[in-house]
Design a protein around this motif. Structure first.
Motif, PDB file in Angstrom:
ATOM      1  N   GLY A 106       0.841  -1.197   0.000  1.00 19.35           N
ATOM      2  CA  GLY A 106       0.000   0.000   0.000  1.00 19.35           C
ATOM      3  C   GLY A 106       0.872   1.241   0.000  1.00 19.35           C
ATOM      4  O   GLY A 106       1.727   1.416   0.873  1.00 19.35           O
ATOM      5  N   ARG A 107       0.672   2.092  -1.009  1.00 17.57           N
ATOM      6  CA  ARG A 107       1.517   3.281  -1.173  1.00 17.57           C
ATOM      7  C   ARG A 107       0.598   4.500  -1.277  1.00 17.57           C
ATOM      8  O   ARG A 107      -0.316   4.537  -2.106  1.00 17.57           O
ATOM      9  CB  ARG A 107       2.311   3.111  -2.467  1.00 17.57           C
ATOM     10  N   LYS A 108       0.829   5.465  -0.410  1.00 11.13           N
ATOM     11  CA  LYS A 108       0.009   6.684  -0.457  1.00 11.13           C
ATOM     12  C   LYS A 108       0.916   7.894  -0.354  1.00 11.13           C
ATOM     13  O   LYS A 108       2.012   7.812   0.214  1.00 11.13           O
ATOM     14  CB  LYS A 108      -0.980   6.725   0.725  1.00 11.13           C
ATOM     15  N   PRO A 109       0.455   9.052  -0.835  1.00 10.82           N
ATOM     16  CA  PRO A 109       1.205  10.287  -0.582  1.00 10.82           C
ATOM     17  C   PRO A 109       1.279  10.523   0.932  1.00 10.82           C
ATOM     18  O   PRO A 109       0.426  10.029   1.673  1.00 10.82           O
ATOM     19  CB  PRO A 109       0.342  11.372  -1.249  1.00 10.82           C
ATOM     20  N   PRO A 110       2.270  11.276   1.394  1.00 13.32           N
ATOM     21  CA  PRO A 110       2.434  11.470   2.839  1.00 13.32           C
ATOM     22  C   PRO A 110       1.152  11.914   3.547  1.00 13.32           C
ATOM     23  O   PRO A 110       0.840  11.428   4.636  1.00 13.32           O
ATOM     24  CB  PRO A 110       3.532  12.530   2.931  1.00 13.32           C
ATOM     25  N   SER A 133      -1.956   8.431  11.335  1.00 18.23           N
ATOM     26  CA  SER A 133      -1.686   6.994  11.476  1.00 18.23           C
ATOM     27  C   SER A 133      -0.350   6.789  12.181  1.00 18.23           C
ATOM     28  O   SER A 133       0.383   7.732  12.448  1.00 18.23           O
ATOM     29  CB  SER A 133      -1.636   6.321  10.098  1.00 18.23           C
ATOM     30  N   ARG A 134      -0.029   5.519  12.418  1.00 17.57           N
ATOM     31  CA  ARG A 134       1.242   5.205  13.095  1.00 17.57           C
ATOM     32  C   ARG A 134       2.465   5.584  12.269  1.00 17.57           C
ATOM     33  O   ARG A 134       3.571   5.615  12.793  1.00 17.57           O
ATOM     34  CB  ARG A 134       1.316   3.708  13.388  1.00 17.57           C
ATOM     35  N   ALA A 135       2.251   5.855  10.988  1.00 15.16           N
ATOM     36  CA  ALA A 135       3.385   6.284  10.162  1.00 15.16           C
ATOM     37  C   ALA A 135       4.043   7.515  10.776  1.00 15.16           C
ATOM     38  O   ALA A 135       5.264   7.708  10.669  1.00 15.16           O
ATOM     39  CB  ALA A 135       2.901   6.586   8.748  1.00 15.16           C
ATOM     40  N   GLU A 136       3.224   8.338  11.448  1.00 11.21           N
ATOM     41  CA  GLU A 136       3.758   9.573  12.038  1.00 11.21           C
ATOM     42  C   GLU A 136       4.717   9.299  13.198  1.00 11.21           C
ATOM     43  O   GLU A 136       5.507  10.162  13.551  1.00 11.21           O
ATOM     44  CB  GLU A 136       2.603  10.472  12.510  1.00 11.21           C
ATOM     45  N   ASP A 193       6.270  15.382   6.636  1.00 10.83           N
ATOM     46  CA  ASP A 193       6.466  16.649   5.911  1.00 10.83           C
ATOM     47  C   ASP A 193       7.843  16.740   5.262  1.00 10.83           C
ATOM     48  O   ASP A 193       8.038  17.508   4.327  1.00 10.83           O
ATOM     49  CB  ASP A 193       6.295  17.831   6.867  1.00 10.83           C
ATOM     50  N   ALA A 194       8.782  15.965   5.786  1.00 16.28           N
ATOM     51  CA  ALA A 194      10.170  16.118   5.325  1.00 16.28           C
ATOM     52  C   ALA A 194      10.574  15.066   4.293  1.00 16.28           C
ATOM     53  O   ALA A 194      11.716  15.077   3.819  1.00 16.28           O
ATOM     54  CB  ALA A 194      11.105  16.050   6.533  1.00 16.28           C
ATOM     55  N   LEU A 195       9.652  14.184   3.925  1.00 15.21           N
ATOM     56  CA  LEU A 195      10.040  13.084   3.024  1.00 15.21           C
ATOM     57  C   LEU A 195      10.416  13.591   1.631  1.00 15.21           C
ATOM     58  O   LEU A 195       9.695  14.413   1.058  1.00 15.21           O
ATOM     59  CB  LEU A 195       8.890  12.087   2.863  1.00 15.21           C
ATOM     60  N   THR A 196      11.526  13.077   1.104  1.00 18.87           N
ATOM     61  CA  THR A 196      11.909  13.424  -0.271  1.00 18.87           C
ATOM     62  C   THR A 196      11.964  12.172  -1.150  1.00 18.87           C
ATOM     63  O   THR A 196      12.159  12.261  -2.361  1.00 18.87           O
ATOM     64  CB  THR A 196      13.287  14.108  -0.300  1.00 18.87           C
ATOM     65  N   ASP A 204       4.902   7.891   0.060  1.00 20.19           N
ATOM     66  CA  ASP A 204       5.672   8.214  -1.144  1.00 20.19           C
ATOM     67  C   ASP A 204       5.347   9.641  -1.600  1.00 20.19           C
ATOM     68  O   ASP A 204       4.252   9.897  -2.109  1.00 20.19           O
ATOM     69  CB  ASP A 204       5.305   7.206  -2.243  1.00 20.19           C
ATOM     70  N   PRO A 205       6.311  10.568  -1.422  1.00 16.12           N
ATOM     71  CA  PRO A 205       6.026  11.949  -1.827  1.00 16.12           C
ATOM     72  C   PRO A 205       5.814  12.098  -3.333  1.00 16.12           C
ATOM     73  O   PRO A 205       5.240  13.099  -3.776  1.00 16.12           O
ATOM     74  CB  PRO A 205       7.271  12.725  -1.363  1.00 16.12           C
TER      75      PRO A 205
END
Ligand SMILES: NC(=O)C1=CN([C@@H]2O[C@H](COP(=O)(O)OP(=O)(O)OC[C@H]3O[C@@H](n4cnc5c(N)ncnc54)[C@H](O)[C@@H]3O)[C@@H](O)[C@H]2O)C=CC1
Ligand SMILES: O=C([O-])CC(=O)C(=O)O
Length: 275
Positions: free
Chosen positions: A152-156, A162-165, A171-174, A218-219
């Motif tokens: 599963g791939r989503k924009p940030p 979610s737990r991704a945080e 905000d900083a993903l490149t 995925d940004p």
């Protein structure tokens, strides 16, 4: 043009009530197929006015509070909605259609739902939601050696709340960053608002403990991208869907609401798809 599931038989209609009044519920309410009538909605305490404003039907906190008993309760709320109302509805003989497929990863709750459905002489139907190819997975699972990986791939912004945080600075993903790998059961339990698809893939195919899941922020992604890679005695397949989100919630793919509408339309058809 005539289609298999084009309409309900003349004169027949089904009464549904919704759980929730978020973007999925609002879309379903606004696009009901012919022959389906929305007669009420269930909300959390204190949300009656807000729910009525969105859905325009009588709202209650529990099924008994609705003036008209629905034939079908459609859970558009997420795990807490199914937890709050699923067992009572099924036990009372009201069929339930749910998007909260990941809630079944809790074995105790799943057993309660199953027992209630049996006692009520009805059933819990799982929406295909934001994914497809569940028919092929279910068929493949009737053969041997099935191995399935779900990604599963989503924009940030799709992972906010979610737990991704806890793992990533969204905000900083490149570059794409994996924030979960493990079983579909663990994914569904850790990400109740984001990994219902992992559970649907698992329940259709190799099961919650044998299905591998990977979740990626995925940004570069411009959609919610769900991928299935399956292999077994049947052969192999890959499936990918780029789901555009519903207005109002970047987490939730529009196809989820459409899958509920498709299930409603199929329910009234004399000739229907077998899955
Ligand atoms: N199966 C699938 O493929 C998918 C499933 N989902 C599930 O659908 C859920 C809802 O999605 P959205 O509408 O985008 O979310 P949302 O979070 O914007 O809206 C949820 C709505 O349900 C209501 N609600 C929450 N708990 C409730 C309860 N106990 N009783 C009554 N109402 C309650 C909220 O007040 C809100 O109106 C997600 O949390 C997720 O679990 C979402 C996308 C895909
Ligand atoms: O809507 C989506 O793309 C998927 C989702 O949130 C879920 O699986 O719970």
């Amino acid at each position: 043009m005539w289609k298999l599931w084009s309409s309900w038989p003349k004169g027949d209609s089904v009464r549904i009530a919704l759980i929730g009044h978020g973007p999925i519920a609002a879309h379903v309410a606004a696009h009901l197929p012919e022959g389906v009538r929305l007669t009420g909605a269930l909300c959390r305490p204190g949300r009656e006015q807000a729910a009525h404003a969105v859905l325009g039907v009588p709202v209650a906190q529990a099924l008994e509070g609705l003036s008209e008993r629905p034939d079908l309760l459609v859970d558009c709320a997420g795990h807490s909605g199914l937890r709050a109302h699923g067992v009572a509805a099924l036990g009372a003989g009201v069929e339930v259609l749910t998007v909260s497929v990941g809630a079944l990863a809790d074995v105790v709750f799943c057993a309660e739902l199953e027992a209630a459905a049996r006692a009520g002489g009805t059933r819990l139907c799982l929406a295909s939601g934001a994914i497809g190819a569940l028919d092929a997975l279910a068929a493949a699972a009737m053969g041997t050696g099935l191995q399935v990986t779900y990604t599963g791939r989503k924009p940030p912004q799709g992972w906010r709340g979610s737990r991704a945080e806890n793992v990533l600075d969204l905000d900083a993903l490149t570059a794409p960053a994996t924030h979960f790998t493990g079983t579909a059961r663990a994914a569904a339990q850790a990400y109740p608002k984001n990994a219902n698809v992992a559970a649907a893939v698992a329940l259709a195919g190799a099961g919650l403990d044998a299905t591998r899941a990977e979740l990626i922020a995925d940004p570069g992604a411009t959609a919610n991208i769900h991928e299935i890679a399956a292999e077994g005695a049947f052969g192999r397949f890959r499936f990918q869907i780029e789901g555009l989100p519903l207005p109002g919630n970047p987490r939730s793919s529009a196809l989820t609401a459409l899958s509920l509408l498709a299930a409603l339309r199929q329910r009234g058809a004399a000739i229907r798809l077998s899955l």
